[in-house]
Motif scaffolding. Structure first.
Motif, PDB file in Angstrom:
ATOM      1  N   UNK A   1      19.997  98.717  65.257  1.00 57.51           N
ATOM      2  CA  UNK A   1      19.974 100.041  65.848  1.00 57.51           C
ATOM      3  C   UNK A   1      18.619 100.552  66.266  1.00 57.51           C
ATOM      4  N   UNK A   2      17.613  99.675  66.309  1.00 54.29           N
ATOM      5  CA  UNK A   2      16.265 100.116  66.680  1.00 54.29           C
ATOM      6  C   UNK A   2      15.974  99.956  68.166  1.00 54.29           C
ATOM      7  N   UNK A   3      16.888  99.332  68.909  1.00 56.63           N
ATOM      8  CA  UNK A   3      16.706  99.179  70.352  1.00 56.63           C
ATOM      9  C   UNK A   3      16.209  97.823  70.783  1.00 56.63           C
ATOM     10  N   UNK A   4      16.080  96.879  69.842  1.00 51.52           N
ATOM     11  CA  UNK A   4      15.515  95.578  70.209  1.00 51.52           C
ATOM     12  C   UNK A   4      16.427  94.803  71.158  1.00 51.52           C
ATOM     13  N   UNK A   5      17.741  94.836  70.910  1.00 47.36           N
ATOM     14  CA  UNK A   5      18.680  94.131  71.788  1.00 47.36           C
ATOM     15  C   UNK A   5      18.889  94.874  73.100  1.00 47.36           C
ATOM     16  N   UNK A   6      18.939  96.211  73.031  1.00 43.38           N
ATOM     17  CA  UNK A   6      19.109  96.993  74.247  1.00 43.38           C
ATOM     18  C   UNK A   6      17.944  96.791  75.212  1.00 43.38           C
ATOM     19  N   UNK A   7      16.747  96.666  74.678  1.00 49.39           N
ATOM     20  CA  UNK A   7      15.586  96.442  75.552  1.00 49.39           C
ATOM     21  C   UNK A   7      15.717  95.119  76.289  1.00 49.39           C
ATOM     22  N   UNK A   8      16.253  94.109  75.606  1.00 48.00           N
ATOM     23  CA  UNK A   8      16.437  92.799  76.235  1.00 48.00           C
ATOM     24  C   UNK A   8      17.509  92.872  77.310  1.00 48.00           C
ATOM     25  N   UNK A   9      18.634  93.472  76.971  1.00 44.09           N
ATOM     26  CA  UNK A   9      19.735  93.595  77.933  1.00 44.09           C
ATOM     27  C   UNK A   9      19.303  94.360  79.174  1.00 44.09           C
ATOM     28  N   UNK A  10      18.578  95.460  78.972  1.00 48.89           N
ATOM     29  CA  UNK A  10      18.158  96.278  80.103  1.00 48.89           C
ATOM     30  C   UNK A  10      17.071  95.579  80.922  1.00 48.89           C
ATOM     31  N   UNK A  11      16.168  94.893  80.253  1.00 49.71           N
ATOM     32  CA  UNK A  11      15.110  94.180  80.982  1.00 49.71           C
ATOM     33  C   UNK A  11      15.708  93.105  81.878  1.00 49.71           C
ATOM     34  N   UNK A  12      16.661  92.353  81.353  1.00 46.06           N
ATOM     35  CA  UNK A  12      17.306  91.306  82.148  1.00 46.06           C
ATOM     36  C   UNK A  12      18.061  91.916  83.323  1.00 46.06           C
ATOM     37  N   UNK A  13      18.634  93.111  83.104  1.00 45.01           N
ATOM     38  CA  UNK A  13      19.433  93.772  84.150  1.00 45.01           C
ATOM     39  C   UNK A  13      18.588  94.326  85.290  1.00 45.01           C
ATOM     40  N   UNK A  14      17.271  94.324  85.152  1.00 43.10           N
ATOM     41  CA  UNK A  14      16.423  94.834  86.229  1.00 43.10           C
ATOM     42  C   UNK A  14      16.358  93.891  87.426  1.00 43.10           C
ATOM     43  N   UNK A  15      16.794  92.640  87.234  1.00 42.50           N
ATOM     44  CA  UNK A  15      16.677  91.626  88.282  1.00 42.50           C
ATOM     45  C   UNK A  15      18.068  91.115  88.678  1.00 42.50           C
ATOM     46  N   UNK A  16      18.274  90.925  89.962  1.00 41.51           N
ATOM     47  CA  UNK A  16      19.503  90.298  90.472  1.00 41.51           C
ATOM     48  C   UNK A  16      19.273  88.781  90.479  1.00 41.51           C
ATOM     49  N   UNK A  17      19.614  88.143  89.382  1.00 45.22           N
ATOM     50  CA  UNK A  17      19.300  86.723  89.195  1.00 45.22           C
ATOM     51  C   UNK A  17      20.187  85.834  90.061  1.00 45.22           C
ATOM     52  N   UNK A  18      19.647  84.730  90.485  1.00 42.57           N
ATOM     53  CA  UNK A  18      20.471  83.696  91.099  1.00 42.57           C
ATOM     54  C   UNK A  18      21.111  82.880  89.981  1.00 42.57           C
ATOM     55  N   UNK A  19      22.184  82.184  90.299  1.00 42.98           N
ATOM     56  CA  UNK A  19      22.946  81.461  89.284  1.00 42.98           C
ATOM     57  C   UNK A  19      22.106  80.401  88.582  1.00 42.98           C
TER      58      UNK A  19
END
Length: 354
Positions: free
Chosen positions: A61-79
């Motif tokens: 609940x400290x935000x460690x996983x949310x930071x990862x999820x949100x950081x990855x979501x900043x980019x439209x990755x290719x497959x």
């Protein structure tokens, strides 16, 4: 309760810093996560690799996983660039990332629960996976071909994971005690206060950046060398990470070369890492490999940078033969590949590199 070192905002640079602020998670988690995301898009340059390993440490609940999820979501990755599977072994990692391209593929191994890999796969006595991860930190081509298998991979691997960790004792049990060849030394750690509260957040992903080569002025090497000389023993392994971060942040900021500001903030970031490592660290020489590395580094540091000494004499005087010749040579060779030490096989001389 563990009191984590506060994150210094002056350690952030350019695009990565701007994006970290937008994520709505603690900066001590969001900025390291953005560095890992940016690393996947940044091409290496001669002398500086761009891949990094990042682990966010904290309670639930400290935000460690949310930071990862949100950081990855900043980019439209290719497959095929982001992979969330857990490699069960070195062979499993080869299969996960095997490809037919003639070049090293940049990938992000994202682990919401890094302990699944650390506890179950790496901390197994005799496991080969930690050795492979250590090698992939420093080079692209790992593995080999036998008559039965083609276990090799061409990979520029970046790792980004969250590790549930209540305090430094749990860290040692999870990440410090059995990771071989100093895998923890290669990681960047994110820490943050435990008072974060979740709020919904919408992210508009950006397209991946076009690659180009960032120039590395000579003053970058000079700044790192001066910084390391202020504490040779503690900072010897951190200078390379500072250069990697400066390269990554400069590329993402679309700078044509690493600026002095990028280099200064990278060094400030590594000073924050120093303070984290004071608490979150493995015990002194908790593996045979760590014992050997510690002996070599201690002897060479006392002599000074670029001071040559006889390897055979060091080997005998420090009783490294008791650790086993093959193990000692393996550790020495890893240190050579990583640029920590120099070695001349003809004269049998060894030295600490600047």
């Amino acid at each position: 309760e563990q009191s984590n070192p506060s994150f210094p905002e002056e350690a952030m640079y350019g695009w990565c810093g701007d994006k970290a602020r937008e994520l709505g998670t603690p900066l001590g988690f969001s900025y390291p996560a953005m560095l890992a995301v940016a690393a996947v898009m940044t091409p290496s340059v001669p002398g500086i690799r761009s891949n990094i390993y990042v682990a966010n440490l904290g309670k639930v609940g400290t935000g460690k996983s949310q930071s990862i999820e949100r950081a990855i979501s900043t980019i439209a990755w290719t497959n095929g660039i982001v992979n969330t599977c857990v490699p069960g072994s070195d062979k499993g990692l080869y299969k996960m990332f095997k490809h037919d391209e003639p070049y090293a593929k940049a990938v992000l191994l994202a682990q919401d629960e890094l302990r699944n890999m650390v506890k179950s796969k790496i901390a197994i006595q005799g496991a080969a996976l930690p050795y492979v991860l250590c090698e992939l930190f420093g080079k692209d081509n790992v593995g080999g071909v036998t008559k039965d298998d083609n276990d090799q991979v061409r990979l520029q691997l970046t790792i980004l994971g969250a590790l549930k960790c209540d305090d430094e004792i749990e860290f040692q049990n999870l990440f410090g005690l059995n990771t071989l060849d100093g895998l923890n030394r290669r990681f960047i750690f994110g820490v943050a206060p435990s008072d974060w509260e979740y709020e919904p957040y919408t992210i508009m992903p950006e397209p991946m950046r076009m690659t180009y080569s960032v120039q590395v002025p000579m003053y970058c090497w000079d700044m790192v060398k001066e910084w390391k000389h202020k504490d040779k023993l503690k900072r010897h392994n951190l200078g390379e990470l500072a250069l990697r971060i400066a390269l990554i942040t400069s590329f993402m900021n679309q700078d044509i070369s690493i600026t002095t500001d990028a280099m200064t903030t990278a060094l400030r970031f590594m000073e924050w890492q120093e303070s984290i490592r004071d608490d979150y660290k493995a015990g002194e020489a908790e593996t045979r490999e760590a014992e050997v590395e510690q002996v070599i580094v201690t002897v060479l540091t006392k002599l000074g940078v670029d001071v040559y000494t006889n390897w055979t004499k060091l080997y005998k005087n420090k009783h490294l033969d008791r650790k086993g010749c093959s193990l000692v040579n393996r550790v020495r060779d890893v240190m050579i590949r990583e640029g920590m030490i120099g070695y001349d096989s003809q004269t049998k001389t060894i030295w600490l590199k600047a």
